[in-house]
Design an enzyme around this catalytic site. Structure first.
Site, PDB file in Angstrom:
ATOM      1  N   HIS A   1     -76.927  70.541 -41.058  1.00 27.31           N
ATOM      2  CA  HIS A   1     -76.607  70.589 -42.496  1.00 27.31           C
ATOM      3  C   HIS A   1     -75.603  69.493 -42.810  1.00 27.31           C
ATOM      4  O   HIS A   1     -74.712  69.226 -42.015  1.00 27.31           O
ATOM      5  CB  HIS A   1     -76.027  71.962 -42.881  1.00 27.31           C
ATOM      6  CG  HIS A   1     -76.053  72.218 -44.349  1.00 27.31           C
ATOM      7  ND1 HIS A   1     -75.099  71.724 -45.195  1.00 27.31           N
ATOM      8  CD2 HIS A   1     -76.941  72.897 -45.122  1.00 27.31           C
ATOM      9  CE1 HIS A   1     -75.388  72.093 -46.439  1.00 27.31           C
ATOM     10  NE2 HIS A   1     -76.515  72.797 -46.420  1.00 27.31           N
TER      11      HIS A   1
ATOM     12  N   ASP B   1     -82.383  77.462 -44.398  1.00 23.60           N
ATOM     13  CA  ASP B   1     -83.825  77.273 -44.588  1.00 23.60           C
ATOM     14  C   ASP B   1     -84.636  77.802 -43.409  1.00 23.60           C
ATOM     15  O   ASP B   1     -85.772  78.233 -43.572  1.00 23.60           O
ATOM     16  CB  ASP B   1     -84.136  75.797 -44.810  1.00 23.60           C
ATOM     17  CG  ASP B   1     -83.526  75.311 -46.099  1.00 23.60           C
ATOM     18  OD1 ASP B   1     -83.824  75.910 -47.125  1.00 23.60           O
ATOM     19  OD2 ASP B   1     -82.724  74.368 -46.060  1.00 23.60           O
TER      20      ASP B   1
HETATM   21  N1  ACO Z   1     -83.156  67.631 -35.189  1.00 24.00           N
HETATM   22  C1  ACO Z   1     -82.745  66.763 -34.239  1.00 24.00           C
HETATM   23  N2  ACO Z   1     -81.637  65.993 -34.328  1.00 24.00           N
HETATM   24  C2  ACO Z   1     -80.926  66.094 -35.442  1.00 24.00           C
HETATM   25  C3  ACO Z   1     -81.277  66.975 -36.484  1.00 24.00           C
HETATM   26  C4  ACO Z   1     -82.425  67.769 -36.341  1.00 24.00           C
HETATM   27  N3  ACO Z   1     -82.787  68.635 -37.274  1.00 24.00           N
HETATM   28  N4  ACO Z   1     -80.370  66.861 -37.465  1.00 24.00           N
HETATM   29  C5  ACO Z   1     -79.480  65.949 -37.080  1.00 24.00           C
HETATM   30  N5  ACO Z   1     -79.796  65.471 -35.843  1.00 24.00           N
HETATM   31  C6  ACO Z   1     -79.001  64.538 -35.040  1.00 24.00           C
HETATM   32  C7  ACO Z   1     -79.100  63.104 -35.540  1.00 24.00           C
HETATM   33  O1  ACO Z   1     -80.140  62.390 -34.904  1.00 24.00           O
HETATM   34  C8  ACO Z   1     -77.746  62.568 -35.182  1.00 24.00           C
HETATM   35  O2  ACO Z   1     -77.727  62.313 -33.807  1.00 24.00           O
HETATM   36  P1  ACO Z   1     -76.786  61.115 -33.225  1.00 24.00           P
HETATM   37  O3  ACO Z   1     -75.381  61.512 -33.541  1.00 24.00           O
HETATM   38  O4  ACO Z   1     -77.072  61.094 -31.757  1.00 24.00           O
HETATM   39  O5  ACO Z   1     -77.220  59.860 -33.931  1.00 24.00           O
HETATM   40  C9  ACO Z   1     -76.795  63.751 -35.415  1.00 24.00           C
HETATM   41  O6  ACO Z   1     -77.623  64.920 -35.207  1.00 24.00           O
HETATM   42  C10 ACO Z   1     -76.193  63.809 -36.812  1.00 24.00           C
HETATM   43  O7  ACO Z   1     -77.253  63.715 -37.757  1.00 24.00           O
HETATM   44  P2  ACO Z   1     -77.094  63.160 -39.232  1.00 24.00           P
HETATM   45  O8  ACO Z   1     -78.426  62.779 -39.751  1.00 24.00           O
HETATM   46  O9  ACO Z   1     -76.019  62.118 -39.262  1.00 24.00           O
HETATM   47  O10 ACO Z   1     -76.554  64.423 -39.994  1.00 24.00           O
HETATM   48  P3  ACO Z   1     -76.545  64.588 -41.534  1.00 24.00           P
HETATM   49  O11 ACO Z   1     -75.392  65.445 -41.869  1.00 24.00           O
HETATM   50  O12 ACO Z   1     -76.619  63.282 -42.216  1.00 24.00           O
HETATM   51  O13 ACO Z   1     -77.922  65.326 -41.834  1.00 24.00           O
HETATM   52  C11 ACO Z   1     -79.545  66.971 -42.281  1.00 24.00           C
HETATM   53  C12 ACO Z   1     -78.041  66.660 -42.148  1.00 24.00           C
HETATM   54  C13 ACO Z   1     -80.197  65.994 -43.247  1.00 24.00           C
HETATM   55  C14 ACO Z   1     -79.686  68.376 -42.843  1.00 24.00           C
HETATM   56  C15 ACO Z   1     -80.185  66.867 -40.882  1.00 24.00           C
HETATM   57  O14 ACO Z   1     -79.521  67.729 -39.984  1.00 24.00           O
HETATM   58  C16 ACO Z   1     -81.689  67.152 -40.893  1.00 24.00           C
HETATM   59  O15 ACO Z   1     -82.471  66.237 -41.166  1.00 24.00           O
HETATM   60  N6  ACO Z   1     -82.100  68.430 -40.605  1.00 24.00           N
HETATM   61  C17 ACO Z   1     -83.490  68.822 -40.652  1.00 24.00           C
HETATM   62  C18 ACO Z   1     -83.938  69.036 -42.079  1.00 24.00           C
HETATM   63  C19 ACO Z   1     -83.415  70.336 -42.667  1.00 24.00           C
HETATM   64  O16 ACO Z   1     -83.401  71.392 -42.053  1.00 24.00           O
HETATM   65  N7  ACO Z   1     -82.956  70.231 -43.913  1.00 24.00           N
HETATM   66  C20 ACO Z   1     -82.397  71.362 -44.655  1.00 24.00           C
HETATM   67  C21 ACO Z   1     -80.913  71.268 -44.724  1.00 24.00           C
HETATM   68  S1  ACO Z   1     -80.222  72.690 -45.442  1.00 24.00           S
HETATM   69  C22 ACO Z   1     -80.333  72.499 -47.116  1.00 24.00           C
HETATM   70  O17 ACO Z   1     -80.564  71.433 -47.586  1.00 24.00           O
HETATM   71  C23 ACO Z   1     -80.133  73.681 -47.992  1.00 24.00           C
END
Ligand code: ACO
Length: 426
Positions: A308, A365
């Site tokens: 998140h 979610d």
């Molecule tokens: N699966 C695998 N790896 C992930 C995931 C995931 N779901 N989410 C983040 N990571 C990893 C990234 O690759 C990154 O790794 P690194 O540090 O080695 O480069 C690290 O975790 C941080 O990720 P960011 O993208 O910088 O985190 P951010 O806070 O920008 O993104 C987000 C948050 C967009 C929700 C992300 O976790 C994601 O895409 N999740 C899946 C989609 C999802 O479930 N969305 C719903 C969110 S809840 C809502 O909106 C109500």
């Protein structure tokens, strides 16, 4: 308010400027840059508003680091466990929790106002089969402004009450109609003997002259989902609602814009993506393969329902829904390959170093997708469910903006990077 200031130095000309720091009642302070352009001749740049507060608000507070969410000062766990969605809606829209009498009257109004003008149904006839329910709902809510044009001017508490109660009561009916029309199913009218959430579930599931048994746990699970989605600070759809509110547009046009924003897969569509991904993985023996893909830096695949942007330790809403998911699955005795796949992914993600070290916990979610699936609600309705929950929040935010002494139209600046003036070819 603190009298502290922050000083900014322009290294190009050595000039310094002081800007006031405004303190929040809880959470980060802000720098008041409303005079920044006047004083410096420059704009500020913050794509996606990652560091910018767009308004002052008393409605919802989030502390992502501590996993905290409060509606008007009440912790989300208290609201979800001790109160109903109608308590929550009343709290958001009117500022205080209702007394028993106030809640009873509110519930009665919700029932009485749940019908829509028969003319609205003609609009539904115009949409093609399989039209997405979010598109139909957005159009339906916009159309309501033609039936209640007087809500363009909301000046008294009574006018506000009518406008707010009307839309909160009618959204579930329009939402259910959107689904029924999109699938060519006979529409089911609101049942005046049923409560808010039960009535909606009934309008989704029932058939004319057929009794549908709805279990208490099903109603409780959906009611909790509504409560947990009721408001979430200045997210994209709420910002859309506030932007329209700032132009003095009709409040139902503002709600319709919020629905449009929520439809996007980066916003309200995430729980639908969770189920689609679980279906794509398909069987338990393929889970390891997809976990490896999620961890592979060279693979864009992400595990839907994990991580998140704001909650970096845990999402308090996910904790509550996890309990409800367990209760629901237990009572309904649901077992399927999809549930097995979800359970295995959840178990790995909660213990695997990759997910734990990055704070990638199951988010709201993940659990809401599984709960809605268990409630036999079709995937294309997931975002619509979100709309029903979020409507009181949007109304509260609309009202907060309208109560300001001076309303500034939302009109951001830009960093122009296009061509300088060009000489037309003769
Ligand atoms: N699966 C695998 N790896 C992930 C995931 C995931 N779901 N989410 C983040 N990571 C990893 C990234 O690759 C990154 O790794 P690194 O540090 O080695 O480069 C690290 O975790 C941080 O990720 P960011 O993208 O910088 O985190 P951010 O806070 O920008 O993104 C987000 C948050 C967009 C929700 C992300 O976790 C994601 O895409 N999740 C899946 C989609 C999802 O479930 N969305 C719903 C969110 S809840 C809502 O909106 C109500």
């Amino acid at each position: 308010m603190s009298k502290d200031t922050i000083t900014i130095t322009n290294n190009r000309n050595g000039k310094t400027y002081d800007f006031n720091i405004l303190d929040a009642s809880v959470g980060p302070s802000v720098v008041d840059i409303s005079t920044f352009y006047k004083e410096t001749g420059m704009f500020t740049y913050d794509e996606g508003y990652t560091s910018t507060a767009s308004c002052k608000s008393e409605i919802t507070y989030i502390d992502g680091g501590a996993g905290k969410l409060m509606y008007r000062g009440y912790d989300i766990a208290y609201m979800a466990k001790e109160k109903t969605f109608l308590d929550t809606a009343y709290l958001l829209v009117y500022g205080e929790l209702p007394t028993k009498d106030e809640l009873d009257n509110f519930a009665l109004e919700m029932q009485k106002r749940s019908f829509v003008h028969e003319g609205v149904k003609k609009l539904f006839d115009a949409f093609p089969d399989r039209a997405h329910p979010m598109a139909i709902l957005s159009a339906g809510v916009s159309a309501l402004s033609t039936f209640y044009y007087n809500h363009l001017e909301v000046n008294t508490p009574q006018e506000y009450k009518e406008m707010a109660n009307r839309i909160i009561a009618k959204i579930p009916t329009l939402a259910a109609f959107s689904y029924r029309y999109s699938n060519g199913l006979p529409i089911i009218y609101p049942d005046l003997n049923k409560g808010f959430t039960e009535n909606f579930l009934n309008m989704l599931r029932a058939y004319p002259h057929e009794y549908v048994e709805l279990k208490d746990i099903e109603i409780k699970a959906l009611d909790t989902i509504f409560t947990l989605h009721a408001d979430h600070e200045q997210n994209a759809s709420t910002t859309a609602v506030r932007n329209l509110a700032s132009t003095m547009a009709h409040p139902y046009a503002a709600i319709s814009a919020g629905i449009g924003a929520l439809w996007g897969r980066s916003h309200g569509g995430a729980n639908e993506s969770v189920i689609r991904q679980l279906e794509m993985i398909g069987t338990v023996d393929r889970v390891d393969e997809f976990i490896a893909k999620a961890k592979d830096k060279n693979d864009p695949f992400r595990l839907m329902g994990f991580g998140h942007r704001v909650y970096k330790n845990f999402d308090p809403r996910a904790t509550i829904l996890k309990e409800i998911r367990n209760e629901l699955m237990g009572e309904l005795g649901i077992s399927s390959e999809l549930v097995e796949v979800a359970n295995k992914i959840e178990k790995i993600a909660l213990s695997d170093e990759y997910f734990v070290s990055r704070g990638l916990y199951p988010n709201i979610d993940f659990y809401s997708g599984l709960i809605l699936q268990a409630l036999k609600i079709p995937k294309e309705m997931f975002a619509v469910i979100f709309v029903i929950g979020r409507t009181p929040g949007w109304i509260a935010q609309w009202s907060e903006l309208h109560q300001q002494k001076t309303i500034k139209i939302a009109r951001p600046r830009q960093l122009y990077v296009g061509p300088t003036e060009r000489t037309p070819k003769s």
